[in-house]
Design a protein around this motif. Sequence first.
Motif, PDB file in Angstrom:
ATOM      1  N   ASP A 364       0.838  -1.210   0.000  1.00 23.06           N
ATOM      2  CA  ASP A 364       0.000   0.000   0.000  1.00 23.06           C
ATOM      3  C   ASP A 364       0.870   1.256   0.000  1.00 23.06           C
ATOM      4  OD1 ASP A 364      -2.186  -1.561  -0.026  1.00 23.06           O
ATOM      5  OD2 ASP A 364      -2.681  -1.321   2.115  1.00 23.06           O
ATOM      6  N   ASP A 365       1.953   1.233   0.782  1.00 26.96           N
ATOM      7  CA  ASP A 365       2.864   2.384   0.818  1.00 26.96           C
ATOM      8  C   ASP A 365       3.496   2.602  -0.551  1.00 26.96           C
ATOM      9  OD1 ASP A 365       2.376   2.960   3.432  1.00 26.96           O
ATOM     10  OD2 ASP A 365       4.076   1.807   4.214  1.00 26.96           O
ATOM     11  N   ILE A 366       3.879   1.505  -1.186  1.00 28.29           N
ATOM     12  CA  ILE A 366       4.513   1.604  -2.508  1.00 28.29           C
ATOM     13  C   ILE A 366       3.535   2.211  -3.513  1.00 28.29           C
ATOM     14  CG2 ILE A 366       5.438   0.245  -4.441  1.00 28.29           C
ATOM     15  CD1 ILE A 366       7.264  -0.846  -2.494  1.00 28.29           C
ATOM     16  N   LEU A 367       2.325   1.669  -3.558  1.00 29.37           N
ATOM     17  CA  LEU A 367       1.356   2.133  -4.565  1.00 29.37           C
ATOM     18  C   LEU A 367       0.928   3.580  -4.316  1.00 29.37           C
ATOM     19  CD1 LEU A 367      -0.861  -1.082  -4.993  1.00 29.37           C
ATOM     20  CD2 LEU A 367       1.096  -0.345  -6.368  1.00 29.37           C
ATOM     21  N   GLU A 368       0.998   4.020  -3.063  1.00 30.93           N
ATOM     22  CA  GLU A 368       0.622   5.404  -2.724  1.00 30.93           C
ATOM     23  C   GLU A 368       1.842   6.330  -2.731  1.00 30.93           C
ATOM     24  OE1 GLU A 368      -2.613   6.487  -1.545  1.00 30.93           O
ATOM     25  OE2 GLU A 368      -3.356   4.548  -2.255  1.00 30.93           O
ATOM     26  N   ASN A 369       2.990   5.799  -3.174  1.00 25.65           N
ATOM     27  CA  ASN A 369       4.249   6.570  -3.217  1.00 25.65           C
ATOM     28  C   ASN A 369       4.691   7.104  -1.858  1.00 25.65           C
ATOM     29  OD1 ASN A 369       4.631   6.178  -5.948  1.00 25.65           O
ATOM     30  ND2 ASN A 369       3.371   7.959  -6.481  1.00 25.65           N
ATOM     31  N   ARG A 370       4.291   6.399  -0.799  1.00 25.08           N
ATOM     32  CA  ARG A 370       4.798   6.790   0.513  1.00 25.08           C
ATOM     33  C   ARG A 370       6.167   6.122   0.701  1.00 25.08           C
ATOM     34  NH1 ARG A 370      -0.930   5.962   2.305  1.00 25.08           N
ATOM     35  NH2 ARG A 370      -0.402   3.759   2.491  1.00 25.08           N
ATOM     36  N   ARG A 371       7.043   6.729   1.446  1.00 28.24           N
ATOM     37  CA  ARG A 371       8.381   6.183   1.764  1.00 28.24           C
ATOM     38  C   ARG A 371       9.240   5.995   0.509  1.00 28.24           C
ATOM     39  NH1 ARG A 371       7.481   1.224   5.790  1.00 28.24           N
ATOM     40  NH2 ARG A 371       9.744   1.384   5.871  1.00 28.24           N
ATOM     41  N   MET A 372       8.905   6.745  -0.564  1.00 27.09           N
ATOM     42  CA  MET A 372       9.633   6.564  -1.823  1.00 27.09           C
ATOM     43  C   MET A 372      11.083   7.059  -1.704  1.00 27.09           C
ATOM     44  SD  MET A 372       9.121   5.079  -4.598  1.00 27.09           S
ATOM     45  CE  MET A 372       7.361   4.877  -4.604  1.00 27.09           C
ATOM     46  N   GLU A 373      11.263   8.214  -1.029  1.00 36.51           N
ATOM     47  CA  GLU A 373      12.634   8.750  -0.911  1.00 36.51           C
ATOM     48  C   GLU A 373      13.498   7.810  -0.073  1.00 36.51           C
ATOM     49  OE1 GLU A 373      13.777  11.082  -2.821  1.00 36.51           O
ATOM     50  OE2 GLU A 373      11.728  11.270  -3.605  1.00 36.51           O
ATOM     51  N   HIS A 404       4.723  -0.812 -10.584  1.00 32.05           N
ATOM     52  CA  HIS A 404       4.565   0.575 -10.143  1.00 32.05           C
ATOM     53  C   HIS A 404       5.913   1.296 -10.058  1.00 32.05           C
ATOM     54  CE1 HIS A 404       2.555   3.891  -8.052  1.00 32.05           C
ATOM     55  NE2 HIS A 404       3.634   3.951  -7.288  1.00 32.05           N
ATOM     56  N   LEU A 405       6.945   0.589  -9.611  1.00 30.57           N
ATOM     57  CA  LEU A 405       8.245   1.235  -9.365  1.00 30.57           C
ATOM     58  C   LEU A 405       9.054   1.451 -10.638  1.00 30.57           C
ATOM     59  CD1 LEU A 405       9.324  -0.667  -6.112  1.00 30.57           C
ATOM     60  CD2 LEU A 405       8.656   1.747  -6.278  1.00 30.57           C
ATOM     61  N   THR A 406       8.818   0.596 -11.654  1.00 31.72           N
ATOM     62  CA  THR A 406       9.653   0.657 -12.864  1.00 31.72           C
ATOM     63  C   THR A 406       9.743   2.069 -13.475  1.00 31.72           C
ATOM     64  OG1 THR A 406       9.416  -1.683 -13.297  1.00 31.72           O
ATOM     65  CG2 THR A 406       9.922  -0.312 -15.196  1.00 31.72           C
ATOM     66  N   PRO A 407       8.596   2.738 -13.772  1.00 37.48           N
ATOM     67  CA  PRO A 407       8.727   4.086 -14.362  1.00 37.48           C
ATOM     68  C   PRO A 407       9.395   5.091 -13.418  1.00 37.48           C
ATOM     69  CG  PRO A 407       6.413   3.543 -13.889  1.00 37.48           C
ATOM     70  CD  PRO A 407       7.209   2.298 -13.682  1.00 37.48           C
ATOM     71  N   ILE A 408       9.178   4.925 -12.113  1.00 38.05           N
ATOM     72  CA  ILE A 408       9.790   5.853 -11.146  1.00 38.05           C
ATOM     73  C   ILE A 408      11.307   5.695 -11.159  1.00 38.05           C
ATOM     74  CG2 ILE A 408       9.945   6.442  -8.682  1.00 38.05           C
ATOM     75  CD1 ILE A 408       6.996   5.508  -8.441  1.00 38.05           C
ATOM     76  N   PHE A 409      11.761   4.431 -11.178  1.00 38.54           N
ATOM     77  CA  PHE A 409      13.201   4.163 -11.223  1.00 38.54           C
ATOM     78  C   PHE A 409      13.796   4.709 -12.524  1.00 38.54           C
ATOM     79  CE2 PHE A 409      14.795   0.883  -8.004  1.00 38.54           C
ATOM     80  CZ  PHE A 409      13.809   1.166  -7.083  1.00 38.54           C
ATOM     81  N   LYS A 410      13.091   4.463 -13.628  1.00 41.16           N
ATOM     82  CA  LYS A 410      13.617   4.884 -14.938  1.00 41.16           C
ATOM     83  C   LYS A 410      13.760   6.397 -15.001  1.00 41.16           C
ATOM     84  CE  LYS A 410      12.455   1.043 -17.973  1.00 41.16           C
ATOM     85  NZ  LYS A 410      11.423   0.449 -18.838  1.00 41.16           N
ATOM     86  N   GLU A 411      12.763   7.076 -14.440  1.00 42.10           N
ATOM     87  CA  GLU A 411      12.780   8.542 -14.415  1.00 42.10           C
ATOM     88  C   GLU A 411      14.035   9.070 -13.724  1.00 42.10           C
ATOM     89  OE1 GLU A 411       9.597  11.052 -12.339  1.00 42.10           O
ATOM     90  OE2 GLU A 411       8.570  10.085 -14.034  1.00 42.10           O
TER      91      GLU A 411
END
Length: 438
Positions: A364-373, A404-411
């Motif tokens: 849930d944290d991952i999908l809501e972009n919580r704790r991403m940093e 969910h994380l793939t595009p964030i990592f690529k960015e």
Amino acid sequence: MEAELEIEELERDIRTLRKNLKEKVQQLKTLKSHFQKNCINKLNNNEIARYSRQIILSEIGVHGQLKLKKASVLVVGAGGLGCPSSLYLAGAGIGRIGILDYDEVELTNLHRQLLHTESTVGLRKVESAKSFLAELNSQIELITHHTQITSDNALTIIEQYDIVVDATDNVATRYLLNDACVMLKKPLVSGSALQLEGQLTVYNYKNSPCYRCLFPTPPPPETVTNCGDGGVLGAVTGVIGALQALETIKIILGNEGVLVGRLLLFDGQQSTFKNLKLRAKKLNCVVCSENPSLTKLIDYEQFCSMKATDKDSNLKLLSENERITVEQYKQLLDNGNQHVLIDVRGTNQFEMCQLPASINIPIDDILENRRMEELLAKVSPDATQLPTFVICRRGNDSQLAVQHLTPIFKERGLNPPKDISGGLHAWTHNIDKCFPIY
Ligand SMILES: [Zn+2]
């Protein structure tokens, strides 16, 4: 010559015996049917004593008890809902109860499926349930169906009963039971329970809407949670199962107050019940309207894109190069390769057991972009990047996380994380048999 005569004599004897046997079989048949007719229309002494506490209720009486005795109910699923509902149905003296389940008893069932015991782990659930119910009430008939209900067998099985209790836990079977019950004009007492909440309603009874009237299309597979992933408290399934038995009994008695056109919501955390009014029967419902377009059972697994079992289903959201096997991950551990392992299970599950050095960030944290940093700081503590892997219990949520994380990592110019295929279940099966499985 003498031998020939002897053979002839023996053959004559056999013919006579066969004729006698045929007559006796017919006599037995007639006697049995007389006996059953007499029996079904009155209560024996055992039954009078056994059911006396409910017979004295004005809502039941001897007349009502005989209705229960003549009734037949099919309970589909001998699990969290099927155990309490069949227990109360058997106790109340429903004359014929069918129990349908394809599964065997597991240790993870025992906290809520109270007809099964430690000594029946590994046995067929239908047999385990039957032996418990038979000890409770020897006056009723118990029939077992050790099978999965499918489009091929549903009509033949359901036809033999007056009412169906849906005590299953998957969407495909809900549609199948609904359609079959509409086609055969049988009331369907539908219940569900997950975590600390439960729901209950009765379909196909006294002009109530059917399941399809309310849900014409199935939900997307990834939005459906089962007890294996979401968890459930036994006392909550107990409440809903007992209520399913109650509604079934009211239908048999023809009493008022059946949950028709209403959905009962139970919140076990707050101890509240809510009644929601359901929308009316859909005039153009594909199955229960006057001119239904659906008149035969279909392929429900295909219709729902989901398995028709309560077992955890295996999603396949990623391509092969986005995943690694547990064997490959073990190799990497043995080689001492530096990496980051993210475990996306809920905190309680993580506390039960985890792989060494894994970091817990729930899905849930991952999908809501919580704790991403925090996550990205672990993955890339300096100018370099550590290979990153994602794991969960069965390998479904971990795929969602990777997706969910793939595009964030690529960015960020980072290599995307990889999914560990099959999750901790695969780890236990293929690498470490001592790692707890649940
Ligand atoms: Zn309908």
